[in-house]
Structure formats: structure tokens, C-alpha cells
Design a protein around this motif. Structure first.
Motif, PDB file in Angstrom:
ATOM      1  N   TYR A  38       0.831  -1.201   0.000  1.00  0.00           N
ATOM      2  CA  TYR A  38       0.000   0.000   0.000  1.00  0.00           C
ATOM      3  C   TYR A  38       0.866   1.252   0.000  1.00  0.00           C
ATOM      4  O   TYR A  38       1.965   1.263   0.563  1.00  0.00           O
ATOM      5  CB  TYR A  38      -0.898   0.035   1.236  1.00  0.00           C
ATOM      6  N   GLN A  39       0.321   2.300  -0.609  1.00  0.00           N
ATOM      7  CA  GLN A  39       0.889   3.629  -0.448  1.00  0.00           C
ATOM      8  C   GLN A  39       0.069   4.363   0.604  1.00  0.00           C
ATOM      9  O   GLN A  39      -1.164   4.441   0.517  1.00  0.00           O
ATOM     10  CB  GLN A  39       0.849   4.424  -1.754  1.00  0.00           C
ATOM     11  N   GLY A  40       0.741   4.882   1.607  1.00  0.00           N
ATOM     12  CA  GLY A  40       0.034   5.581   2.668  1.00  0.00           C
ATOM     13  C   GLY A  40       0.997   6.043   3.735  1.00  0.00           C
ATOM     14  O   GLY A  40       2.183   5.705   3.738  1.00  0.00           O
ATOM     15  N   SER A  41       0.490   6.826   4.661  1.00  0.00           N
ATOM     16  CA  SER A  41       1.295   7.367   5.754  1.00  0.00           C
ATOM     17  C   SER A  41       1.020   6.595   7.036  1.00  0.00           C
ATOM     18  O   SER A  41      -0.128   6.249   7.337  1.00  0.00           O
ATOM     19  CB  SER A  41       0.972   8.855   5.958  1.00  0.00           C
ATOM     20  N   VAL A  42       2.077   6.358   7.798  1.00  0.00           N
ATOM     21  CA  VAL A  42       1.938   5.629   9.062  1.00  0.00           C
ATOM     22  C   VAL A  42       1.310   6.500  10.141  1.00  0.00           C
ATOM     23  O   VAL A  42       1.070   6.023  11.256  1.00  0.00           O
ATOM     24  CB  VAL A  42       3.305   5.109   9.538  1.00  0.00           C
TER      25      VAL A  42
END
Length: 338
Positions: free
Chosen positions: A61-65
Motif C-alpha cells: 500500500y501507499q500511505g502514511s503511518v
């Protein structure tokens, strides 16, 4: 789930632990880093030839933690390798709440550089990487980790990467292994969450024996292979000594019959199908294998029949080669030379 998975190097190693892993996931804010190596996570040829008994799914996935994502909940283990030092201090607080409070996995592994070790790195001034926002000392890391345990109901063990030089410096990178305490109440966050905030970049499902089609194909292929092995072993014994006592393979006309019981006795076949009756049912419904009238033996074509067909083909080729070639074209050598 590996948060901050970057080039997926950790996931590439974990995918070989099929005996204990059923779902691997990675998330990173940099989709270019994921796409650079994501196809290395695809199944190998051996994964199709010998499917594992357990399923394996890999998702990237592309995303922010620092964002809550529903698909990140329910994991047994979350790894965070050399990530938090790339976050702003205010983002670390948000990261802690998302990973330990919202995702709430059973275990979390966090590694980060040990600032006290930097004195041993020749020529280093400042931080180890230009994108690092901070680098914690051992005391600072311990304070943060113990605060996590108190707030979210975890225990932590401290270790490190490589070998500790001495008590005054410690490890090159420090590691905290967090375990959620089963007897402590983990805070439940009831804040409304969006349906999806991550973007799925890659997903692959490995073949496994839990898929009925894959299981049947693997079992039938193994039966045919084992039957051929038994037939070859019998033929070698037959050449050495005619009329071997207690032979388990016999010829009926031009076909060779291999008892199904002998095939089922092979460890690999028994590992796939522990019941002989079930094995017989599978084989009766498959067109790739032929059983005798009683269903008690696998019927294989004999070598004699194949040899006769080859001999007939060879004779036909020889007869064709001996026929005089007929040509109705009259050659004019004088005209050709002219």
C-alpha cells in the motif's frame, strides 16, 4: 505488516517463511520505492510445482503511518525498521497512537539509530542520513518505549543490531520488541474512521493446497510421477532377473499396471492425501490418469507399444527416402549458363 517498507527487502525475506505466515503487507508513503521492487515478491516456479499447505497473500500500500487505515488492524506483528527517525517530532506522537493504539497488534518491533554509536563512525558529522529529523540516545529511546508500554498496555525488551561495542556506546541501532500484555486492558478508540485512506499498489496470492483445483492437480501429478518411478524400478529388476518374486508392478497386454496401494504408500502422496479411498475418488474423476476396471491400479502405457509405433514411423520414413524423386521440369543448362 511492515510500515515504512521502502524497497520491500524485509518482506522479500519473510515470504519464505510459509509455515508461519499467511498475510504479508507493506506500506510506505513513497510509491516509487515500492514499485521498484514489488514484482520480486511474485511466486517462483517452485511455488507452483510444489504448492505450500498454507495460503500466502502479499499486499503493498501507499500511505502514511500517521493515518488510520482499517486494513491495518488485526495483524499479529508490525515491524518498523529505521522509520521513526524520518518523522517530525509531532508525527512520532501520531505514529505511536496509530500503531499501538489503533492497529494494536500482538507484537511490534521498532528499530532506530543509536546516537551514542555515531562517535565510532569515521567522518560522520551530524545525523547518519540527510532525511533524519532526530536520532535518539539509548535513554531517549527507553523513555519513549516505556511511555508506550504504560499508555497502551505493552511490555518491551531492548536489544540492538550487530554487537554492542561496550556499555558506554551500545549497539549501532537500538531495537525495542513490544508485546501486548494479555492481562492489561488496551484502550479502545471509537473515533470514526474513513473507509479507506491507503492506496493498494500490488497484491499477489500464492498457490496453496487449500485451493481445491491446485490440490487435485498437484495430487494427480504426484501419483503419475510415483507410478512411473515404480514402473521403472520394476523394469530394471526384470532385466536383472526374470520373474522377480513378489513384484508389485505387472504387465497386462501392452499396458503396465501399478497397484494404487503402492503409489499411495509413497510419503509424498500420503502427505497430500492420507486416505486411500479419497485418493481413488480423486483419480476416478480426473482424465489425466487411468485406473483399471477395479480401480485398484494405475494403468501406464507400455514401452513396447511406443517402440512399435516408432518403428512403423521409421519404416515409413525409410520407404519414402528410397522412392525415386519425380520431376517434370526439364532443365536447360545452355540457357542457364547464357
Amino acid at each position: 505488516m511492515d510500515v515504512g517498507c521502502a524497497d520491500c527487502s524485509l518482506l522479500s525475506k519473510l515470504k519464505f517463511h510459509r509455515h508461519c505466515v499467511e498475510l504479508l503487507a507493506g506500506v510506505d508513503i513513497d510509491c516509487a520505492a515500492i514499485r521498484q521492487r514489488m514484482h520480486a515478491l511474485a511466486p517462483l516456479t517452485c511455488d507452483y510445482l510444489q504448492p505450500a499447505s498454507r495460503p500466502l497473500t502479499i499486499e503493498l500500500y501507499q500511505g502514511s503511518v500517521t493515518e488510520r487505515e482499517p486494513c491495518t488492524r488485526g495483524f499479529d506483528l508490525v515491524t518498523c525498521i529505521e522509520l521513526i527517525e524520518h518523522l517530525e517530532p509531532w508525527e512520532v506522537e501520531r505514529f505511536s497512537d496509530v500503531v499501538f493504539g489503533y492497529m494494536a497488534p500482538r507484537a511490534v518491533i521498532v528499530s532506530t539509530p543509536n546516537a551514542e554509536f555515531n562517535t565510532l563512525l569515521p567522518g560522520l558529522t551530524g545525523f547518519r542520513h540527510k532525511d533524519h529529523k532526530f536520532e535518539w540516545s539509548r535513554a531517549e529511546f527507553n523513555t519513549w518505549a516505556l511511555g508506550i508500554c504504560w499508555r497502551y498496555g505493552y511490555t518491551v525488551d531492548f536489544t540492538g543490531v550487530g554487537e554492542a561495542q561496550d556499555s558506554s556506546v551500545g549497539f549501532c541501532s537500538q531495537i525495542g520488541v513490544f508485546q501486548r500484555h494479555p492481562e492489561l486492558n488496551v484502550p479502545v478508540n471509537n473515533t470514526p474512521v474513513e473507509a479507506t485512506v491507503y492506496r493498494l499498489l500490488y497484491k499477489v496470492v500464492y498457490p496453496s493446497l487449500q485451493d481445491n483445483n491446485i490440490f487435485h492437480r498437484t495430487l494427480v501429478s504426484e501419483v503419475i510421477y510415483r507410478a512411473e518411478c515404480l514402473r521403472r524400478a520394476w523394469e530394471e529388476e526384470e532385466e536383472e532377473e526374470e520373474g522377480v518374486a513378489g513384484q508389485t508392478v505387472y504387465r497386462c497386454g501392452r499396458s503396465v499396471h501399478v497397484p494404487l496401494l503402492r503409489v499411495w504408500a509413497c510419503p509424498r502422496v500420503q502427505a497430500l492425501c492420507a486416505d486411500l479411498h479419497h485418493l481413488q475418488e480423486v483419480l476416478l474423476g480426473d482424465s489425466r490418469v487411468q485406473l483399471d476396471a477395479n480401480g485398484g491400479a494405475v494403468v501406464l502405457p507400455g514401452d513396447e507399444q511406443e517402440g512399435e509405433e516408432e518403428e512403423e514411423e521409421d519404416c515409413g520414413r525409410e520407404e519414402f527416402a528410397m522412392r525415386p524423386a519425380k520431376c517434370n521440369i526439364e532443365e536447360d543448362w545452355d540457357a542457364e549458363i547464357g
